[in-house]
Design a protein around this motif. Structure first.
Motif, PDB file in Angstrom:
ATOM      1  N   PHE A  57       8.756  -7.352  18.843  1.00 56.05           N
ATOM      2  CA  PHE A  57       8.833  -6.592  17.606  1.00 56.05           C
ATOM      3  C   PHE A  57       9.738  -7.308  16.610  1.00 56.05           C
ATOM      4  N   TRP A  58       9.381  -7.184  15.324  1.00 54.67           N
ATOM      5  CA  TRP A  58      10.243  -7.620  14.230  1.00 54.67           C
ATOM      6  C   TRP A  58      10.426  -6.424  13.298  1.00 54.67           C
ATOM      7  N   PRO A  59      11.434  -5.576  13.537  1.00 56.79           N
ATOM      8  CA  PRO A  59      11.578  -4.346  12.742  1.00 56.79           C
ATOM      9  C   PRO A  59      12.109  -4.622  11.330  1.00 56.79           C
ATOM     10  N   LEU A  60      11.661  -3.789  10.400  1.00 60.44           N
ATOM     11  CA  LEU A  60      12.104  -3.872   9.016  1.00 60.44           C
ATOM     12  C   LEU A  60      12.335  -2.469   8.493  1.00 60.44           C
ATOM     13  N   ALA A  61      13.481  -2.282   7.860  1.00 62.66           N
ATOM     14  CA  ALA A  61      13.788  -1.006   7.213  1.00 62.66           C
ATOM     15  C   ALA A  61      13.732  -1.188   5.705  1.00 62.66           C
ATOM     16  N   GLU A  62      13.839  -0.101   4.985  1.00 56.97           N
ATOM     17  CA  GLU A  62      13.829  -0.165   3.532  1.00 56.97           C
ATOM     18  C   GLU A  62      14.993  -0.988   3.010  1.00 56.97           C
ATOM     19  N   PHE A  63      16.095  -0.994   3.771  1.00 58.34           N
ATOM     20  CA  PHE A  63      17.273  -1.742   3.352  1.00 58.34           C
ATOM     21  C   PHE A  63      17.367  -3.103   4.026  1.00 58.34           C
ATOM     22  N   SER A  64      16.301  -3.585   4.627  1.00 60.52           N
ATOM     23  CA  SER A  64      16.291  -4.922   5.214  1.00 60.52           C
ATOM     24  C   SER A  64      16.036  -5.954   4.111  1.00 60.52           C
ATOM     25  N   PRO A  65      16.816  -7.022   4.043  1.00 58.62           N
ATOM     26  CA  PRO A  65      16.587  -8.036   3.000  1.00 58.62           C
ATOM     27  C   PRO A  65      15.178  -8.615   3.039  1.00 58.62           C
ATOM     28  N   ALA A 118      -2.049 -14.646  20.666  1.00 58.05           N
ATOM     29  CA  ALA A 118      -1.352 -13.419  20.273  1.00 58.05           C
ATOM     30  C   ALA A 118      -2.071 -12.742  19.113  1.00 58.05           C
ATOM     31  N   ASP A 119      -1.967 -11.425  19.086  1.00 62.11           N
ATOM     32  CA  ASP A 119      -2.422 -10.601  17.969  1.00 62.11           C
ATOM     33  C   ASP A 119      -1.220  -9.937  17.328  1.00 62.11           C
ATOM     34  N   MET A 120      -1.341  -9.631  16.011  1.00 60.43           N
ATOM     35  CA  MET A 120      -0.233  -9.007  15.304  1.00 60.43           C
ATOM     36  C   MET A 120      -0.730  -7.849  14.463  1.00 60.43           C
ATOM     37  N   THR A 121       0.147  -6.872  14.278  1.00 61.55           N
ATOM     38  CA  THR A 121      -0.134  -5.750  13.400  1.00 61.55           C
ATOM     39  C   THR A 121       1.180  -5.103  12.991  1.00 61.55           C
ATOM     40  N   TRP A 122       1.077  -4.148  12.066  1.00 62.51           N
ATOM     41  CA  TRP A 122       2.217  -3.300  11.714  1.00 62.51           C
ATOM     42  C   TRP A 122       2.194  -2.050  12.572  1.00 62.51           C
ATOM     43  N   VAL A 123       3.344  -1.601  13.000  1.00 66.40           N
ATOM     44  CA  VAL A 123       3.452  -0.334  13.731  1.00 66.40           C
ATOM     45  C   VAL A 123       4.626   0.462  13.162  1.00 66.40           C
ATOM     46  N   PRO A 124       4.578   1.780  13.242  1.00 64.64           N
ATOM     47  CA  PRO A 124       5.732   2.577  12.788  1.00 64.64           C
ATOM     48  C   PRO A 124       6.956   2.310  13.648  1.00 64.64           C
ATOM     49  N   TRP A 125       8.113   2.397  13.035  1.00 64.32           N
ATOM     50  CA  TRP A 125       9.386   2.219  13.727  1.00 64.32           C
ATOM     51  C   TRP A 125      10.277   3.412  13.412  1.00 64.32           C
ATOM     52  N   GLU A 182       0.833  -1.197   0.000  1.00 64.42           N
ATOM     53  CA  GLU A 182       0.000   0.000   0.000  1.00 64.42           C
ATOM     54  C   GLU A 182       0.870   1.251   0.000  1.00 64.42           C
ATOM     55  N   LYS A 183       0.352   2.308  -0.610  1.00 62.40           N
ATOM     56  CA  LYS A 183       1.144   3.528  -0.779  1.00 62.40           C
ATOM     57  C   LYS A 183       1.400   4.232   0.551  1.00 62.40           C
ATOM     58  N   ASP A 184       0.532   3.995   1.538  1.00 55.80           N
ATOM     59  CA  ASP A 184       0.717   4.652   2.837  1.00 55.80           C
ATOM     60  C   ASP A 184       1.697   3.922   3.739  1.00 55.80           C
ATOM     61  N   MET A 185       2.199   2.785   3.283  1.00 54.81           N
ATOM     62  CA  MET A 185       3.178   2.042   4.084  1.00 54.81           C
ATOM     63  C   MET A 185       4.576   2.544   3.743  1.00 54.81           C
ATOM     64  N   ARG A 186       5.252   3.082   4.762  1.00 55.12           N
ATOM     65  CA  ARG A 186       6.594   3.616   4.527  1.00 55.12           C
ATOM     66  C   ARG A 186       7.517   3.146   5.644  1.00 55.12           C
ATOM     67  N   PRO A 187       8.530   2.317   5.311  1.00 58.14           N
ATOM     68  CA  PRO A 187       9.451   1.850   6.353  1.00 58.14           C
ATOM     69  C   PRO A 187      10.342   3.001   6.841  1.00 58.14           C
ATOM     70  N   PRO A 188      10.907   2.857   8.073  1.00 63.94           N
ATOM     71  CA  PRO A 188      10.938   1.641   8.892  1.00 63.94           C
ATOM     72  C   PRO A 188       9.627   1.372   9.603  1.00 63.94           C
ATOM     73  N   VAL A 189       9.247   0.097   9.605  1.00 60.60           N
ATOM     74  CA  VAL A 189       8.059  -0.369  10.304  1.00 60.60           C
ATOM     75  C   VAL A 189       8.446  -1.639  11.047  1.00 60.60           C
ATOM     76  N   ALA A 190       7.522  -2.123  11.854  1.00 59.23           N
ATOM     77  CA  ALA A 190       7.811  -3.349  12.598  1.00 59.23           C
ATOM     78  C   ALA A 190       6.534  -4.149  12.746  1.00 59.23           C
ATOM     79  N   LEU A 191       6.680  -5.451  12.723  1.00 58.18           N
ATOM     80  CA  LEU A 191       5.589  -6.328  13.108  1.00 58.18           C
ATOM     81  C   LEU A 191       5.536  -6.368  14.631  1.00 58.18           C
TER      82      LEU A 191
END
Length: 794
Positions: free
Chosen positions: A75-83, A266-273, A53-62
């Protein structure tokens, strides 16, 4: 050239490595697998499409949290440069299924408490032996529960002759055009797999048995994907796990390792990082030192050093530092020279930092610290689309933030609020409600330039962990208002101290919680009626009285507080004199502070126009007179009572001088006299200026002090030093000058000529008239009133 023909394609990576990310993208482009498997919690499979989605912009985390205990989270963080992020985006862009294959979060979170207990016991044992564990090793493993005891990168770097794993990684991966971009996109992964296989043979698992369990689960998921899609399966995981995933094991053996694992819903979602959080080892093993630098390396299409130096120059110029194009050119040349001297293929972060310090910062580490904070680490905050799953409280908070134009930001900033405006008043209520819920997005700080109740200053900074606090607070309600109300009511019932309840009442008024106030006030009235300790009552009154001041500016009805406040004050008036009698020095100092607090509260409660003003200040003055005249009351309290009466105009200076003279007479114990002086002119009450401007009081103190017997002087000196050391340096200096000149000096011509202001014997009309135009201008008075105003001033 390596080809993708037999078995799954195992892409071992360094988490948050831009070189690994480019290599993964090149390998996937070359292999075009039918499915992409990624190290991560499988409960998040349904959240993968949101990455497109266009509104998703890393860094984000599960974010995973236990449903019944939101505070237990991972947390499982992910950046734009994360493989992993690159693999997800590639799969979505090419219409290829993507799945997470690590141990489910339901087991990870249930295992958390056991692991924390075990780690705490181990750390305690290591401290007792004077040893340090190697808990922060395992930089190649990002999972929240990884506990690798060795650092594979450090071992490989040491083998290659490097003392810094980061420099080794930059040289062999980041500065080689992006590992995998070239004739053979699979060769780097083959080399890493061989290296990790050798390390695992030498060190074994190198850590906790949990790695064996995780790898068993991943092997089972790989087999399931192969049955569904064939051998054209690509797996993106930490390089440390690749040899174990390649290993041939029996299905029964892998399933046996997974039996009996603890579970938690457990519940999961995306959150800003944020980049700042990526730079820390926050419960997982892949914290990196320079996320901003890595993001630059990943995004720069070419000439990364030149582009980096341009960024640094722009930042320093924005901070009003003189940085020209010549500085940029020289910094690039110096970085290249340093890299050549050190035998590196390209300048790395070390070389660029050294060049920036020498050329742009003129050898100073102060501006270099700004570069490190803003660029090397960075203050990037990711964004998550509205369609991402969230608890109702989180959605209500997002709506309030949008309505009040209060955007979360990772950088700390100050926010000035004028509560007379509707928007600022709403912002204040929101921030106070969040503080009640334990969501410390903002911290109140002292307002600059105004002390009025209509102004507030907040220091704001949004941290990713606050998303956990929001989920945790969801048990109190579905909106910020209802959750804060429920939390305040529960806190009131659970509070033990009376002062805690009155402080809670103040916070309810600040947060605009009218539905919580009846419960808080009922608890407050019950506790006040049962509490006979005057100290507790004195602690509770100030916060309660302060609350009464917020009614006008915040539009809150505070009449419910008035009766309770007046009742507390009356009980204090009755119980204070007996409570101050026959107590030791430590208790007397505590009681002196209570007297100060009650005096300030009565001053607010008894202001003209206040609902409780009738006679309450007069009754308080009677209490002070009783305290001032009783010999059984400690000197520090008697002295403070006299001072407060003098400040309120209820006691003339002549009478104050007489009382001081009685206390400082030879018949009084020196220790009690010193305590009286401490109460009268100490405690930050402005007593220093009183002595400066009242020659009689200073003379009495001076005469008494010079007459104290030698054997008693040692006992009273510490108390006197504490009293006078609290004065400002200018006040102490002026008092020293007055004492040196002796009595009567301040009215003399010599004193007047000394330049010390305020010591002339009479008013100087000429100097007073010179001030009038300025005062008239400041007060906005018309010239027609100047004559009348002059008479008033004189």
């Amino acid at each position: 050239m390596t080809t993708f023909t037999a078995g799954p394609l195992l892409l071992g990576v360094r988490h948050h490595g831009p070189g690994s990310a480019r290599a993964v993208r090149a390998a996937l482009e070359a292999a075009t697998p039918e499915v992409v498997l990624i190290e991560g919690p499988p409960e998040a499979d349904a959240l993968i499409p949101l990455a497109a989605e266009k509104d998703m912009r890393p860094p984000v985390a599960l974010l995973a949290h236990v449903v019944d205990e939101p505070g237990r989270s991972a947390f499982w963080p992910l950046a734009e440069f994360s493989p992993e992020w690159v693999a997800i985006r590639w799969a979505l862009e090419h219409g290829v299924p993507a799945r997470f294959i690590d141990l489910p979060a339901t087991h990870t979170l249930a295992w958390g408490n056991e692991e924390e207990k075990r780690t705490a016991e181990e750390e305690k044992g290591q401290e007792e032996k004077g040893e340090r564990g190697e808990e922060e090793a395992g930089a190649s493993d990002r999972s929240v529960d990884a506990d690798v005891r060795i650092d594979p990168l450090a071992v490989l770097a040491e083998t290659a002759g490097y003392d810094d794993p980061e420099r080794w990684w930059e040289d062999v991966v980041e500065h080689r055009g992006g590992a995998g971009i070239g004739a053979d996109p699979f060769a780097p992964f083959t080399a890493l797999e061989e290296a990790m296989g050798a390390l695992r043979e030498a060190y074994g698992v190198g850590g906790h048995d949990r790695d064996l369990v995780r790898e068993a689960y991943m092997r089972l998921q790989m087999r399931a994907a192969q049955r569904e899609f064939g051998d054209e399966v690509a797996v993106v995981c930490g390089a440390w796990h690749v040899p174990a995933l390649r290993q041939k094991t029996a299905v029964a053996a892998d399933r046996a390792l997974l039996k009996g694992l603890p579970k938690a819903k457990a519940d999961m979602t995306w959150v800003p990082w944020t980049h700042r959080r990526l730079s820390r080892v926050s419960g997982y093993g892949a914290g990196i030192d320079s996320p901003g630098w890595y993001g630059h390396l990943f995004a720069a299409p070419d000439r990364p050093v030149e582009r980096w130096m341009t960024k640094v120059a722009r930042l320093l110029r924005d901070e009003d530092r003189m940085v020209s194009s010549a500085h940029v050119i020289e910094a690039v040349r110096l970085a290249d020279t340093l890299a050549a001297m050190r035998g590196r293929p390209l300048p790395g972060l070390t070389e660029t930092t050294d060049a920036v310090r020498a050329v742009m910062c003129e050898g100073s580490d102060v501006p270099l610290g700004l570069v490190h904070d803003r660029l090397v680490v960075g203050e990037v905050l990711g964004e998550v689309p509205q369609s991402a799953p969230a608890v109702p409280l989180q959605r209500d908070l997002a709506r309030a933030q949008k309505r009040l134009r209060l955007k979360p930001e990772p950088m700390e900033r100050e926010l000035e609020l004028d509560l007379r405006g509707e928007t600022d008043a709403g912002r204040s209520r929101l921030l106070h409600r969040l503080r009640l819920l334990g969501i410390a997005w903002g911290e109140p700080t002292a307002s600059r330039g105004s002390t009025g109740t209509f102004r507030e200053t907040w220091r704001l900074r949004w941290e990713p962990e606050l998303s956990v606090r929001v989920a945790e607070a969801g048990v109190w309600g579905t909106t910020v208002l209802s959750a804060a109300t429920g939390k305040a009511e529960a806190d009131a019932v659970a509070a033990h101290a009376l002062a805690d309840v009155t402080a809670l009442a103040e916070r309810c008024l600040l947060a605009g919680l009218p539905d919580a106030l009846p419960v808080v006030m009922r608890v407050l009235a019950d506790r006040a009626a049962l509490d006979a300790d005057v100290g507790h009552l004195a602690q509770a009154l100030p916060a309660l009285v302060r609350s009464l001041r917020y009614g006008d500016v915040r539009g809150t009805d505070t009449h419910a507080l008035t009766d309770v406040a007046v009742g507390l004050a009356e009980r204090i008036f009755v119980g204070l004199p007996p409570a101050c009698a026959a107590i030791d020095a430590e208790a007397a100092e505590h009681m002196r502070r209570h007297v100060d607090a009650v005096h300030g509260a009565v001053g607010l409660l008894g202001e003209p126009g206040a609902a409780a003003s009738g006679g309450i200040r007069e009754r308080w003055h009677c209490v002070l007179r009783v305290l001032a005249g009783r010999d059984t009351v400690p000197g520090v309290i008697r002295g403070r009572a006299v001072r407060l009466l003098l400040d309120d105009g209820e006691l003339g200076q002549d009478e104050a001088a007489r009382l001081m003279g009685l206390v400082l007479s030879p018949g009084t114990e020196p220790g009690d006299a010193a305590a009286w002086i401490e109460g009268f002119v100490g405690g930050g009450s402005g007593g220093g200026m009183l002595l400066v401007h009242d020659e009689r009081l200073l003379g009495l103190v001076d005469a008494w002090l010079t007459g104290v017997p030698t054997e008693a002087f040692t006992d009273v000196l510490p108390l006197l030093r504490r009293t006078f050391s609290a004065y400002e340096a200018g006040v102490r200096r002026t008092l020293g000058e007055l004492v040196r000149r002796g009595p009567g000096a301040r009215g003399s011509a010599e004193a007047a000529a000394s330049g010390i202001p305020g010591f002339a014997p009479d008013l100087d009309p000429g100097r007073a008239d010179a001030v009038l135009p300025v005062l008239s201008l400041l007060l906005g008075l018309d010239e027609a009133y100047d004559d009348e105003f002059a008479g008033v001033v004189r």
